[in-house]
Design an enzyme around this catalytic site. Sequence first.
Site, PDB file in Angstrom:
ATOM      1  N   CYS A 111       0.853  -1.308  -0.064  1.00  0.00           N
ATOM      2  CA  CYS A 111       0.006   0.087   0.143  1.00  0.00           C
ATOM      3  C   CYS A 111       0.775   1.276  -0.226  1.00  0.00           C
ATOM      4  CB  CYS A 111      -0.867   0.043   1.240  1.00  0.00           C
ATOM      5  SG  CYS A 111      -2.056   1.229   1.257  1.00  0.00           S
ATOM      6  N   GLY A 112       0.933   1.932  -1.240  1.00  0.00           N
ATOM      7  CA  GLY A 112       1.725   3.135  -1.196  1.00  0.00           C
ATOM      8  C   GLY A 112       1.032   4.438  -0.825  1.00  0.00           C
TER       9      GLY A 112
END
Length: 275
Positions: A111-112
């Site tokens: 999850c950026g």
Amino acid sequence: MNSIKTTASASEIIRRNGVVRAGTRMVPEEVPIAFSYGGSSHAVMMGTPADLEDFATGFSLTEGLITSMAEIEAIEVLQEGDGLDVQVTLAEDKEDALRARRRHMAGPVGCGLCGIESIEQAMRPVPDVSGVEIVLSAAEISEASNALNSAQPLHAETRAVHGAGFFIPGEGLIAVREDVGRHNALDKLAGAVIRSGRKGREGVVVVTSRISVEMVQKAAILGSPMLIAISAPTALAIRTAEAAGMTLVALSRGEDFEVFTHASRIRMETVADVA
């Protein structure tokens, strides 16, 4: 700082072709990596402990903390318990601006966008790369993808990391970076490119992952007009690339690929078009 290994040997039980046996496999290490600016932690990512100066530089660029290498005065990597603290010293005006809008984020590899505070931050404006004139042949698209697949030593050893490469027509693949996180690999690549003195507009980004919107955002911030991937894009990634004037090439495997936006940058070299 003591050297931190990027791989470890793991014991396993293997079942293959109906036969069961004991074995070992090399697996990638994954550690917390903190980015600190002005002595304060700004973000913590889980990632591969390699190419950390590139990672810090690329992260600073794609997060909008800097616009060029000249705005970073120093990078120091310190070991902190089971993780690493990458301390970045910015130019004074950049430090002041960061203090004025500091935000914190922490999230897992996949999850950026974890930790951002608003929808507006997730949907940040993307630089317009429509004026960047690069044209690749169909053969060069395949060359770039194939070159990346064969230029990943950590993936060859573990089969468990992503890769990101920078391909310049006429020069080939000039940089490759790997990480357990696809966003991390692209940040490391962005850092490697600008630390080498090259410009993102000189080449195209090639990745081994799917194309999410943040991959498009990071490539555009680097200044590259084309993003090539072996997997498929999301709908939002396509819309974002279209608006940014970026050529989006996906499912690039062997000689085959699919173009979703701004196909004029590619010479298709087809024998015949099938409607």
